[in-house]
Design a protein around this motif. Sequence first.
Motif, PDB file in Angstrom:
ATOM      1  N   ILE A 170       2.328  -0.160  17.383  1.00  9.61           N
ATOM      2  CA  ILE A 170       1.535  -0.652  16.258  1.00  9.61           C
ATOM      3  C   ILE A 170       1.209  -2.128  16.430  1.00  9.61           C
ATOM      4  O   ILE A 170       1.896  -2.855  17.152  1.00  9.61           O
ATOM      5  CB  ILE A 170       2.249  -0.425  14.911  1.00  9.61           C
ATOM      6  CG1 ILE A 170       3.521  -1.263  14.834  1.00  9.61           C
ATOM      7  CG2 ILE A 170       2.557   1.050  14.695  1.00  9.61           C
ATOM      8  CD1 ILE A 170       4.144  -1.290  13.449  1.00  9.61           C
ATOM      9  N   GLY A 171       0.152  -2.543  15.747  1.00 15.91           N
ATOM     10  CA  GLY A 171      -0.188  -3.955  15.644  1.00 15.91           C
ATOM     11  C   GLY A 171      -0.121  -4.381  14.190  1.00 15.91           C
ATOM     12  O   GLY A 171       0.138  -3.571  13.296  1.00 15.91           O
ATOM     13  N   CYS A 172      -0.345  -5.652  13.956  1.00 12.81           N
ATOM     14  CA  CYS A 172      -0.413  -6.175  12.594  1.00 12.81           C
ATOM     15  C   CYS A 172      -1.341  -7.380  12.602  1.00 12.81           C
ATOM     16  O   CYS A 172      -1.709  -7.886  13.662  1.00 12.81           O
ATOM     17  CB  CYS A 172       0.980  -6.554  12.071  1.00 12.81           C
ATOM     18  SG  CYS A 172       1.773  -7.911  12.955  1.00 12.81           S
ATOM     19  N   SER A 173      -1.718  -7.835  11.423  1.00  6.57           N
ATOM     20  CA  SER A 173      -2.627  -8.980  11.324  1.00  6.57           C
ATOM     21  C   SER A 173      -1.893 -10.306  11.270  1.00  6.57           C
ATOM     22  O   SER A 173      -2.443 -11.340  11.621  1.00  6.57           O
ATOM     23  CB  SER A 173      -3.519  -8.840  10.084  1.00  6.57           C
ATOM     24  OG  SER A 173      -4.386  -7.744  10.227  1.00  6.57           O
ATOM     25  N   ALA A 174      -0.626 -10.277  10.805  1.00  9.55           N
ATOM     26  CA  ALA A 174       0.135 -11.518  10.673  1.00  9.55           C
ATOM     27  C   ALA A 174       1.623 -11.199  10.675  1.00  9.55           C
ATOM     28  O   ALA A 174       2.044 -10.101  10.329  1.00  9.55           O
ATOM     29  CB  ALA A 174      -0.250 -12.256   9.385  1.00  9.55           C
ATOM     30  N   LEU A 175       2.423 -12.195  11.077  1.00 10.33           N
ATOM     31  CA  LEU A 175       3.880 -12.133  11.022  1.00 10.33           C
ATOM     32  C   LEU A 175       4.362 -13.396  10.338  1.00 10.33           C
ATOM     33  O   LEU A 175       4.064 -14.503  10.797  1.00 10.33           O
ATOM     34  CB  LEU A 175       4.462 -12.062  12.438  1.00 10.33           C
ATOM     35  CG  LEU A 175       4.624 -10.693  13.078  1.00 10.33           C
ATOM     36  CD1 LEU A 175       4.863 -10.838  14.574  1.00 10.33           C
ATOM     37  CD2 LEU A 175       5.780  -9.943  12.438  1.00 10.33           C
ATOM     38  N   ASP A 176       5.109 -13.263   9.242  1.00 12.43           N
ATOM     39  CA  ASP A 176       5.534 -14.484   8.542  1.00 12.43           C
ATOM     40  C   ASP A 176       6.932 -14.906   8.989  1.00 12.43           C
ATOM     41  O   ASP A 176       7.600 -14.229   9.784  1.00 12.43           O
ATOM     42  CB  ASP A 176       5.430 -14.318   7.023  1.00 12.43           C
ATOM     43  CG  ASP A 176       6.487 -13.414   6.421  1.00 12.43           C
ATOM     44  OD1 ASP A 176       7.416 -12.997   7.140  1.00 12.43           O
ATOM     45  OD2 ASP A 176       6.395 -13.139   5.206  1.00 12.43           O
ATOM     46  N   GLU A 177       7.383 -16.041   8.474  1.00 10.12           N
ATOM     47  CA  GLU A 177       8.644 -16.633   8.917  1.00 10.12           C
ATOM     48  C   GLU A 177       9.850 -15.800   8.517  1.00 10.12           C
ATOM     49  O   GLU A 177      10.939 -15.957   9.074  1.00 10.12           O
ATOM     50  CB  GLU A 177       8.782 -18.041   8.357  1.00 10.12           C
ATOM     51  CG  GLU A 177       8.760 -18.099   6.842  1.00 10.12           C
ATOM     52  CD  GLU A 177       8.735 -19.520   6.311  1.00 10.12           C
ATOM     53  OE1 GLU A 177       8.915 -19.692   5.102  1.00 10.12           O
ATOM     54  OE2 GLU A 177       8.539 -20.451   7.112  1.00 10.12           O
TER      55      GLU A 177
END
Length: 260
Positions: A170-177
């Motif tokens: 899978i992919g994603c648009s963002a990864l947060d802290e």
Amino acid sequence: MSQAFRLPAILEIARAEGKVTVEGLASHFGVAVQTIRRDLSELAESGQLNRVHGGAVLPAGPTNMGYTARTNLHADAKRSIARACAGEIPDSASLFLNIGTSTEAVARELLNHRDLLVVTNNINVANILAGNPNCEVIVAGGSLRRSDGGLVGVLAIRTIEQFKFDYAVIGCSALDEDGDLMDYDLQEVVVSQTIIRQSKRALLVADASKFQRSAPMVIDSLASIDTLFTDRPVPGALVERCETWGTQLQICPPEDDAAT
């Protein structure tokens, strides 16, 4: 060309390609790199671009950037990540590939794998893997998202629920802290959550720019991911969390970066 003409032209290039570089713009406009740096600083101060090392990118917002721009953005990093991810997938495996240009890059790296069963809600992935005669491809039903060839909605979820995959890619648009995987489209988020739930191992492909972006909806936590493939080291605090969660980090720099 005066700055008044250059700035709109720089924005047009950024919207088409997803990013701009100082060297590339200096060559394009025939001006000094210092001139371009001033242009980019002005566009950044007005909120129209975000400065990054060597250039600038479109700012994150409540909607994702266009498919063509995402395809061209960080292409070398995506290839390196995809090659490493595909190397972890054995022949004769079952897997799901979801929507996104990073998963499409993985599909290209699977063209020489044998006896794969691939389910996808990404028409582009299906078209790529049609070139592998040793791969059975099943396309999930759903509503077609014309902007990027994604299939979403209840029909897609019902198809996914009929399987138990060896791997989810899978992919994603963002990864947060905090280690949360983020995205823009609620229907896509629900599909991705189902994919993770129906898979024995979940592999996330996300280049380092995803740590610099934001999106409004949470897919899941890296705690639910077995391996994160990315091109640069992740923030230190997140490394510690991944160790606690048992999430493996595989850093896959592009060949030019690895050689330096």
